[in-house]
Design an enzyme around this catalytic site. Sequence first.
Site, PDB file in Angstrom:
ATOM      1  CD  GLU A  94       6.095   8.573  21.851  1.00  0.00           C
ATOM      2  OE1 GLU A  94       5.265   8.751  20.944  1.00  0.00           O
ATOM      3  OE2 GLU A  94       7.179   8.422  22.152  1.00  0.00           O
ATOM      4  CG  ASN A 112       9.890   4.233  25.663  1.00  0.00           C
ATOM      5  OD1 ASN A 112      11.100   4.460  25.979  1.00  0.00           O
ATOM      6  ND2 ASN A 112       9.881   4.727  23.966  1.00  0.00           N
ATOM      7  CG  HIS A 124      14.235  12.074  22.429  1.00  0.00           C
ATOM      8  ND1 HIS A 124      15.330  11.399  21.130  1.00  0.00           N
ATOM      9  CD2 HIS A 124      13.091  10.984  22.093  1.00  0.00           C
ATOM     10  CE1 HIS A 124      14.691  10.490  20.745  1.00  0.00           C
ATOM     11  NE2 HIS A 124      13.615  10.425  21.765  1.00  0.00           N
ATOM     12  CD  GLU A 163      12.603   6.062  22.505  1.00  0.00           C
ATOM     13  OE1 GLU A 163      12.451   7.813  21.580  1.00  0.00           O
ATOM     14  OE2 GLU A 163      11.439   5.591  21.948  1.00  0.00           O
ATOM     15  CG  ASP A 188      17.888  12.204  20.386  1.00  0.00           C
ATOM     16  OD1 ASP A 188      17.534  12.704  20.852  1.00  0.00           O
ATOM     17  OD2 ASP A 188      17.538  11.196  18.993  1.00  0.00           O
TER      18      ASP A 188
HETATM   19  O1  G2I Z   1      10.481  10.513  17.206  1.00  0.00           O
HETATM   20  C1  G2I Z   1      11.680   9.402  17.396  1.00  0.00           C
HETATM   21  C2  G2I Z   1      11.254   8.791  18.147  1.00  0.00           C
HETATM   22  C3  G2I Z   1      10.687   9.603  19.465  1.00  0.00           C
HETATM   23  N1  G2I Z   1      10.284   8.223  20.421  1.00  0.00           N
HETATM   24  C4  G2I Z   1       9.175   7.231  19.749  1.00  0.00           C
HETATM   25  C5  G2I Z   1      10.287   5.976  18.631  1.00  0.00           C
HETATM   26  O2  G2I Z   1       9.872   5.491  18.013  1.00  0.00           O
HETATM   27  C6  G2I Z   1      10.522   7.535  17.794  1.00  0.00           C
HETATM   28  O3  G2I Z   1      11.648   7.480  17.119  1.00  0.00           O
HETATM   29  C7  G2I Z   1      11.218   7.699  16.010  1.00  0.00           C
HETATM   30  C8  G2I Z   1      11.880   7.110  14.367  1.00  0.00           C
HETATM   31  O4  G2I Z   1      13.135   7.435  14.481  1.00  0.00           O
HETATM   32  C9  G2I Z   1      12.087   8.007  12.726  1.00  0.00           C
HETATM   33  O5  G2I Z   1      12.276   7.321  12.139  1.00  0.00           O
HETATM   34  O6  G2I Z   1       9.855   7.114  15.195  1.00  0.00           O
HETATM   35  C10 G2I Z   1       8.933   7.926  13.445  1.00  0.00           C
HETATM   36  C11 G2I Z   1       7.765   7.828  13.413  1.00  0.00           C
HETATM   37  O7  G2I Z   1       7.462   6.744  13.621  1.00  0.00           O
HETATM   38  C12 G2I Z   1       9.922   7.330  12.848  1.00  0.00           C
HETATM   39  O8  G2I Z   1       9.765   8.101  11.418  1.00  0.00           O
HETATM   40  C13 G2I Z   1       9.431   7.538  10.263  1.00  0.00           C
HETATM   41  C14 G2I Z   1       8.215   8.388   9.634  1.00  0.00           C
HETATM   42  O9  G2I Z   1       7.526   8.997  10.075  1.00  0.00           O
HETATM   43  C15 G2I Z   1       8.298   7.439   8.102  1.00  0.00           C
HETATM   44  O10 G2I Z   1       7.724   8.005   7.600  1.00  0.00           O
HETATM   45  C16 G2I Z   1       9.223   6.524   8.098  1.00  0.00           C
HETATM   46  O11 G2I Z   1       8.614   5.872   7.093  1.00  0.00           O
HETATM   47  O12 G2I Z   1      10.565   6.913   9.571  1.00  0.00           O
HETATM   48  C17 G2I Z   1       9.265   5.799   8.472  1.00  0.00           C
HETATM   49  C18 G2I Z   1      10.738   4.815   8.281  1.00  0.00           C
HETATM   50  O13 G2I Z   1      12.598   6.050   8.035  1.00  0.00           O
END
Ligand code: G2I
Length: 470
Positions: free
Chosen positions: A171, A213, A249, A278, A280
């Site tokens: 990103e 990515n 997404h 990714e 969805d």
């Molecule tokens: O936002 C969707 C995706 C966009 N592209 C990059 C990916 O890495 C991203 O994935 C999401 C995860 O699915 C989430 O699970 O990235 C977010 C941020 O890293 C993730 O959220 C985080 C929360 O921000 C945190 O507060 C939390 O501790 O998930 C963490 C674990 O549950």
Amino acid sequence: MISSAVRDRGRTRARSGRRAALVAAVVSTVAAGMVVAFAGTASAGTTLATAAAEKGRYFGAAVAAHKLSDTTYVGILNREFNSVTPENEMKIDATEPQQGQFTFANADRIVNHARANGMAVRGHTLAWHSQQPSWMQNMSGTALRQAMLNHVTQVATYYRGKIHSWDVVNEAFADGNTGARRDSNLQRTGNDWIEAAFRAARAADPGAKLCYNDYNTDGQNAKSNAVYAMVQDFKARGVPIDCVGFQSHFNSASPVPADYQANLQRFANLGVDVQITELDIEGSGTAQANSYATVVKACLAVARCTGITVWGIRDTDSWRASGTPLLFDGNGTKKPAYTATLDALNGGTPVPTTTPPPTTPGPTTPPPTSPPPSGGCAASMTVQTWTGGFVATIRVTAGAAGTNGWTTSVTLPSGATVVNAWNSQRSGDTGTVRFSNVAYNGQLAPGQVTEFGFQATGVPPAGSPSCAAS
Ligand code: G2I
């Protein structure tokens, strides 16, 4: 293209063994730099993983380490998927929470689960403006550049040999119409931070595919054009990049673009693999199912689209659960989107698009009608030709002793070049080309038959392939 004998034998095997073989075949083929595309009538896979593998692709899911104790979750994971991406556990804040102190326990749980079940692993992600630990957020300039490169080196080295593709940089481009890089502390270390990260990753793990990515790059727009220009520049200057990840997404405000396949194809034409990383799609019912099918068909239509990863397993596992964007509902039940995805995987019939009229006499060796050879193995070849190219299907028949493995050699005429192969490991692409068994089709009982194939430019060979058994 997998012969019924092999399929039937495969059903009697342990599930993880078959999955490991399929993943090994798909990923090793990809790792060897070959473009995998299947032609002809494929058998129907009954899971996402087997259906994708029969098309030479992987089918993965983002996985959370803390859910590996959920038996419903793990049951679906092990049944349906042959690749995993740690959803958060390999991010910078997870792997280097204090500068110089690396923690891999949660990522290792996912990697170990994957390896124990024959699944490949996508690494996500080595360098990103987001999810930085606080020590890194507060850095800038040379110190940050060095810290970033050290992070890339340490993490990629730790996982060397275990990752089929790394999202090296995530990103890094701005949304909107500027086509500019995203402002971030990493960007402010100098425009060359991305290529520096890729070079460090290559040095640390030369066997991993290195991907850029991003999201909102799924159709042609200012952002994807900027990524395209970067990849083109990297390829021209020899910066090591192997693949581009399209996050994909989607929701009603950001649906699957009409030019999704064309966009994947234009990147592939730059000489990189493309991966859907990714996926969805918010929604439900038929509309959601149709969108999933569109994405899968687009990937299958692009020879260098090597795999698809969905961003979670059940709707309730999603980062945007309220949009119910995944293939299984909260109970783990298959949704219409699942069925559409599986059907699309089974229905795709990629290249070649031009086939000869049925009366065209190709230089064809008929399938053997004689008894199996007394020793070793025998190979026979049928070909489909068209102007400028052909697809060859080779039947390997085990001799009286059966085989533990086999190698066939095909001598191509001058000007013919192999561009794809399936169900085999290829060595060489011109002249005498050798094709050996992959993990799941090397062991043949006496008289048992298996088939593999390849696509080539030019005209087919006149002679028959040779076969040597081990
Ligand atoms: O936002 C969707 C995706 C966009 N592209 C990059 C990916 O890495 C991203 O994935 C999401 C995860 O699915 C989430 O699970 O990235 C977010 C941020 O890293 C993730 O959220 C985080 C929360 O921000 C945190 O507060 C939390 O501790 O998930 C963490 C674990 O549950």
